[in-house]
Design a protein around this motif. Structure first.
Motif, short mmCIF file in Angstrom:
data_model
loop_
_atom_site.label_atom_id
_atom_site.label_comp_id
_atom_site.label_asym_id
_atom_site.label_seq_id
_atom_site.Cartn_x
_atom_site.Cartn_y
_atom_site.Cartn_z
N ALA A 15 -18.81 5.82 -58.66
CA ALA A 15 -19.49 6.13 -59.92
C ALA A 15 -19.21 5.06 -60.98
CB ALA A 15 -19.06 7.50 -60.43
N LEU A 16 -17.98 4.59 -61.04
CA LEU A 16 -17.63 3.60 -62.06
C LEU A 16 -18.19 2.21 -61.75
CD1 LEU A 16 -13.94 4.60 -62.83
CD2 LEU A 16 -15.96 4.97 -64.26
N THR A 17 -18.23 1.86 -60.49
CA THR A 17 -18.72 0.52 -60.13
C THR A 17 -20.21 0.50 -59.84
OG1 THR A 17 -18.17 0.86 -57.81
CG2 THR A 17 -16.50 -0.20 -59.19
N GLY A 18 -20.82 1.64 -59.64
CA GLY A 18 -22.23 1.70 -59.29
C GLY A 18 -23.17 1.54 -60.47
N CYS A 19 -22.68 1.72 -61.68
CA CYS A 19 -23.52 1.61 -62.87
C CYS A 19 -23.69 0.14 -63.23
CB CYS A 19 -22.89 2.36 -64.03
SG CYS A 19 -22.72 4.11 -63.73
N ASP A 20 -24.92 -0.25 -63.46
CA ASP A 20 -25.22 -1.63 -63.82
C ASP A 20 -26.12 -1.57 -65.04
OD1 ASP A 20 -25.78 -4.29 -64.01
OD2 ASP A 20 -26.42 -4.53 -61.94
N LYS A 21 -25.52 -1.52 -66.23
CA LYS A 21 -26.29 -1.31 -67.45
C LYS A 21 -27.14 -2.50 -67.85
CE LYS A 21 -22.25 -2.40 -70.22
NZ LYS A 21 -21.23 -1.88 -71.07
N ASN A 22 -26.85 -3.69 -67.31
CA ASN A 22 -27.64 -4.87 -67.65
C ASN A 22 -28.95 -4.95 -66.87
OD1 ASN A 22 -25.36 -5.39 -69.10
ND2 ASN A 22 -24.90 -7.32 -68.12
N ARG A 23 -28.99 -4.34 -65.68
CA ARG A 23 -30.17 -4.47 -64.83
C ARG A 23 -31.33 -3.65 -65.39
NH1 ARG A 23 -29.39 -2.47 -59.01
NH2 ARG A 23 -29.34 -0.51 -60.12
N ILE A 24 -32.44 -4.33 -65.59
CA ILE A 24 -33.68 -3.69 -66.02
C ILE A 24 -34.53 -3.38 -64.79
CG2 ILE A 24 -35.79 -4.00 -67.39
CD1 ILE A 24 -33.18 -3.78 -69.02
N PHE A 25 -34.51 -4.31 -63.82
CA PHE A 25 -35.35 -4.18 -62.63
C PHE A 25 -34.75 -5.00 -61.51
CE2 PHE A 25 -38.71 -5.92 -59.94
CZ PHE A 25 -39.40 -4.77 -59.57
N GLU A 26 -34.83 -4.48 -60.30
CA GLU A 26 -34.48 -5.25 -59.11
C GLU A 26 -35.24 -4.68 -57.93
OE1 GLU A 26 -30.73 -7.39 -56.91
OE2 GLU A 26 -30.32 -5.74 -58.28
N GLU A 27 -35.89 -5.58 -57.21
CA GLU A 27 -36.64 -5.18 -56.01
C GLU A 27 -36.65 -6.34 -55.03
OE1 GLU A 27 -41.20 -4.25 -54.64
OE2 GLU A 27 -40.64 -3.72 -56.68
N ASN A 28 -36.51 -6.01 -53.76
CA ASN A 28 -36.62 -6.99 -52.69
C ASN A 28 -37.71 -6.52 -51.73
OD1 ASN A 28 -34.29 -8.67 -53.43
ND2 ASN A 28 -33.15 -6.83 -53.01
N GLN A 29 -38.44 -7.48 -51.18
CA GLN A 29 -39.48 -7.17 -50.20
C GLN A 29 -39.17 -7.90 -48.90
OE1 GLN A 29 -43.45 -7.87 -51.74
NE2 GLN A 29 -42.99 -6.80 -53.65
N ASP A 30 -39.26 -7.16 -47.81
CA ASP A 30 -39.05 -7.76 -46.49
C ASP A 30 -40.20 -8.69 -46.15
OD1 ASP A 30 -36.67 -6.39 -46.12
OD2 ASP A 30 -37.64 -4.72 -45.08
N ILE A 31 -39.87 -9.77 -45.48
CA ILE A 31 -40.88 -10.71 -44.99
C ILE A 31 -41.21 -10.31 -43.56
CG2 ILE A 31 -41.35 -13.13 -44.42
CD1 ILE A 31 -41.09 -12.58 -47.45
N PRO A 32 -42.50 -10.03 -43.28
CA PRO A 32 -42.87 -9.60 -41.92
C PRO A 32 -42.43 -10.60 -40.86
CG PRO A 32 -44.72 -9.33 -43.43
CD PRO A 32 -43.65 -10.08 -44.17
N ASN A 33 -41.83 -10.09 -39.81
CA ASN A 33 -41.36 -10.88 -38.66
C ASN A 33 -40.36 -11.97 -39.04
OD1 ASN A 33 -43.15 -9.43 -36.92
ND2 ASN A 33 -44.81 -10.74 -37.66
N ASN A 34 -39.73 -11.84 -40.22
CA ASN A 34 -38.76 -12.83 -40.69
C ASN A 34 -39.32 -14.25 -40.67
OD1 ASN A 34 -36.94 -10.72 -40.99
ND2 ASN A 34 -36.12 -11.01 -38.94
N SER A 35 -40.60 -14.35 -40.96
CA SER A 35 -41.29 -15.64 -40.92
C SER A 35 -42.31 -15.65 -42.06
CB SER A 35 -41.98 -15.81 -39.56
OG SER A 35 -42.37 -17.13 -39.37
N TRP A 36 -41.99 -16.37 -43.13
CA TRP A 36 -42.76 -16.32 -44.37
C TRP A 36 -43.97 -17.24 -44.32
CZ3 TRP A 36 -40.14 -17.19 -49.78
CH2 TRP A 36 -40.98 -16.69 -50.78
N GLN A 37 -45.15 -16.63 -44.34
CA GLN A 37 -46.40 -17.39 -44.36
C GLN A 37 -46.75 -17.75 -45.80
OE1 GLN A 37 -49.34 -15.07 -42.31
NE2 GLN A 37 -48.43 -15.49 -40.31
N ILE A 38 -47.36 -18.90 -45.98
CA ILE A 38 -47.73 -19.36 -47.32
C ILE A 38 -48.68 -18.37 -47.99
CG2 ILE A 38 -49.02 -21.14 -48.57
CD1 ILE A 38 -47.68 -23.21 -46.78
N ARG A 39 -49.56 -17.77 -47.22
CA ARG A 39 -50.52 -16.83 -47.81
C ARG A 39 -49.87 -15.50 -48.21
NH1 ARG A 39 -52.48 -16.35 -42.18
NH2 ARG A 39 -51.93 -14.25 -41.51
#
Length: 158
Positions: A15-39
């Motif tokens: 509880a004490l370490t899980g709070c991150d009052k500075n973060r407004i937004f965070e999101e990660n998106q997986d790259i399909p097949n671990n191979s990033w296409q330019i498109r």
């Protein structure tokens, strides 16, 4: 009884370490097949409610050990709530040491996570929903070894 105290202690620490009052937004998106296409251009939208404040924007990258290059070029486009570009830049990030080839970032085994400060001390012009688009800007298409990309927006608290 001892295990109960241990459980309460663990919950308290989380509880004490899980709070991150500075973060407004965070999101990660997986790259399909671990191979990033330019498109494939991941897009992230977030809301700014306090435009008078100052913010830092970070890029998150997760790569596999078989990523072929020591660096990664990203073209990042920050759009205002009306869809107009506010900031368009080409960013170079180092995923491995140029000389030794040793992986940088946090990781174990063959997966590594990185966070790069991309835009420092930024003031958004008005409240609203902003968008960041990330495009891989390497010479290889598709780009194998990139597993996920994302952004983090932090409010700078004086």
């Amino acid at each position: 009884m001892q295990w109960r105290k241990l459980v309460y202690f663990i919950i308290l620490i989380v509880a004490l370490t899980g709070c991150d009052k500075n973060r407004i937004f965070e999101e990660n998106q997986d790259i399909p097949n671990n191979s990033w296409q330019i498109r494939n251009v991941p897009q992230f939208s977030f809301t700014i409610q306090e435009p008078a404040s100052t913010y830092n924007i970070y890029f998150n990258v997760r790569n596999a050990i078989f990523y072929e290059f020591y660096n990664l070029y990203l073209r990042a486009e920050l759009l205002d709530p009306d869809g107009k570009p506010l900031d368009v830049k080409l960013h170079e990030m180092y995923l491995m040491d140029k000389t030794t080839g040793k992986p940088l970032g946090d990781g174990s085994g063959d997966i590594f996570d990185h966070q790069f400060l991309a835009i420092k001390n930024f003031k958004f012009p008005k409240a609203g929903t902003y968008t960041i688009r990330l495009k891989q800007y390497m010479r290889k298409d598709p780009l194998p070894g990139v597993m996920a990309v994302g952004i983090r927006v932090e409010k700078i608290i004086p």
